[in-house]
Design a protein around this motif. Structure first.
Motif, mmCIF file in Angstrom:
data_model
loop_
_atom_site.group_PDB
_atom_site.id
_atom_site.type_symbol
_atom_site.label_atom_id
_atom_site.label_comp_id
_atom_site.label_asym_id
_atom_site.label_seq_id
_atom_site.Cartn_x
_atom_site.Cartn_y
_atom_site.Cartn_z
ATOM 1 N N LEU A 83 0.949 -1.335 0.166
ATOM 2 C CA LEU A 83 0.184 -0.084 -0.100
ATOM 3 C C LEU A 83 1.047 1.161 -0.174
ATOM 4 O O LEU A 83 -0.564 2.415 -0.160
ATOM 5 N N HIS A 84 2.473 1.399 0.224
ATOM 6 C CA HIS A 84 2.743 2.297 0.229
ATOM 7 C C HIS A 84 2.781 2.278 -1.474
ATOM 8 O O HIS A 84 3.791 3.857 -1.937
ATOM 9 N N ASP B 273 0.264 7.928 1.953
ATOM 10 C CA ASP B 273 -0.297 7.213 1.004
ATOM 11 C C ASP B 273 -0.585 5.828 1.306
ATOM 12 O O ASP B 273 -1.871 5.785 1.442
ATOM 13 N N ALA B 274 0.230 4.931 1.915
ATOM 14 C CA ALA B 274 -0.335 3.339 2.979
ATOM 15 C C ALA B 274 -1.583 4.119 3.907
ATOM 16 O O ALA B 274 -2.272 3.442 3.774
ATOM 17 N N ILE B 275 -1.464 5.183 4.594
ATOM 18 C CA ILE B 275 -2.062 5.085 6.203
ATOM 19 C C ILE B 275 -3.464 5.028 4.795
ATOM 20 O O ILE B 275 -4.678 5.255 5.301
ATOM 21 N N ARG B 276 -3.708 6.426 4.004
ATOM 22 C CA ARG B 276 -4.868 6.551 3.477
ATOM 23 C C ARG B 276 -5.609 5.507 2.890
ATOM 24 O O ARG B 276 -6.753 5.160 3.560
ATOM 25 N N THR C 298 -6.143 -3.665 6.723
ATOM 26 C CA THR C 298 -4.525 -3.938 7.735
ATOM 27 C C THR C 298 -4.855 -2.828 8.752
ATOM 28 O O THR C 298 -5.371 -2.126 7.687
ATOM 29 N N ASP C 299 -4.749 -2.933 9.556
ATOM 30 C CA ASP C 299 -4.679 -1.859 10.638
ATOM 31 C C ASP C 299 -3.565 -1.653 11.107
ATOM 32 O O ASP C 299 -3.535 -0.942 11.267
ATOM 33 N N MET C 300 -2.099 -1.770 10.164
ATOM 34 C CA MET C 300 -1.100 -1.050 10.181
ATOM 35 C C MET C 300 -1.287 0.289 10.043
ATOM 36 O O MET C 300 0.418 0.987 11.298
ATOM 37 N N TRP C 301 -2.382 1.141 9.497
ATOM 38 C CA TRP C 301 -1.801 2.403 9.340
ATOM 39 C C TRP C 301 -2.687 2.911 10.996
ATOM 40 O O TRP C 301 -1.774 4.419 11.075
ATOM 41 N N ARG C 302 -3.241 2.444 11.647
ATOM 42 C CA ARG C 302 -3.322 2.625 13.100
ATOM 43 C C ARG C 302 -2.349 3.116 14.187
ATOM 44 O O ARG C 302 -1.805 4.198 14.559
ATOM 45 N N LEU C 303 -1.445 2.535 13.456
ATOM 46 C CA LEU C 303 -0.159 1.916 14.203
ATOM 47 C C LEU C 303 0.996 3.646 13.979
ATOM 48 O O LEU C 303 1.438 3.781 14.547
ATOM 49 N N ALA C 304 0.868 2.965 12.803
ATOM 50 C CA ALA C 304 1.569 4.371 12.059
ATOM 51 C C ALA C 304 0.990 5.535 12.109
ATOM 52 O O ALA C 304 2.210 6.401 12.398
#
Length: 190
Positions: free
Chosen positions: A117-118, A159-162, A175-181
């Motif tokens: 997603l990046h 971009d990955a977060i969005r 993926t919930d990695m966006w929350r931690l990031a």
């Protein structure tokens, strides 16, 4: 004669303590390398992160986090468990994490989705790690799961977060990695 203010008595701004995060990772190395790079990318240490790898099932990751925190209950402000869905049944781990008030960063089907997603949008079903890796190698031909270089992904974090947020909270792909990031980046930018 007007009274002069004594500047030596004035207090400077109070500095708040840095949030302390425990992040227990259910993998061998990739997620740890990424999170260290993310934390260090802003050049500040506004958030204290203790990373612990525990390459086991999601349920074992949550149990390990619970045991870790039980030994030092006041050492952390937040606890995060990071794991992949892969072939695991994750619902028991999610329930146990909720019981302990742990945060989750779950990737379905795998962490490499977060890395993908990046570089590109991805909303279609992914048939496991191999398919995600194949797509990721289009952007990073030398991608190696055992030696992640955060610099390969640094410019695409926003971009990955969005993109991850747009995917939603569950299902393949998600993926919930966006929350931690976001949590780490928000602290770094303050």
């Amino acid at each position: 004669m007007p009274r002069r203010e004594n500047r030596s008595r004035r207090r400077g701004p109070l500095r708040t303590a840095r949030p302390r995060l425990l992040v227990v990772i259910g993998s061998l190395r990739t997620e740890q390398d990424y999170l260290i790079g993310l934390r260090d990318s802003a050049g500040t240490r506004a958030v204290d992160i203790q990373l612990v790898r525990k390459a086991k099932s999601p349920t074992a990751v949550v149990a390990y986090a619970a045991n870790f925190v039980a030994r030092a209950p006041d050492d952390f402000d937040e606890v995060w468990c990071v794991y992949d869905v892969d072939e695991f049944e994750v619902e028991p781990a999610s329930r146990e994490a909720a019981r302990h008030r742990f945060q989750l960063a779950v990737s379905d089907p795998c962490f490499e989705l977060w890395l993908l997603l990046h570089h590109e949008d991805c909303a279609a079903f992914l048939n496991g790690y191999r398919e995600v890796e194949r797509r990721l190698r289009k952007h990073l031909p030398g991608y190696d799961k055992t030696r992640l270089d955060f610099a390969d992904h640094a410019d695409g974090v926003g971009d990955a977060i969005r993109r991850a947020e747009k995917l939603g909270d569950s299902g393949n792909p998600s993926t919930d990695m966006w929350r931690l990031a976001t949590r780490i980046r928000t602290e770094e930018e303050q």
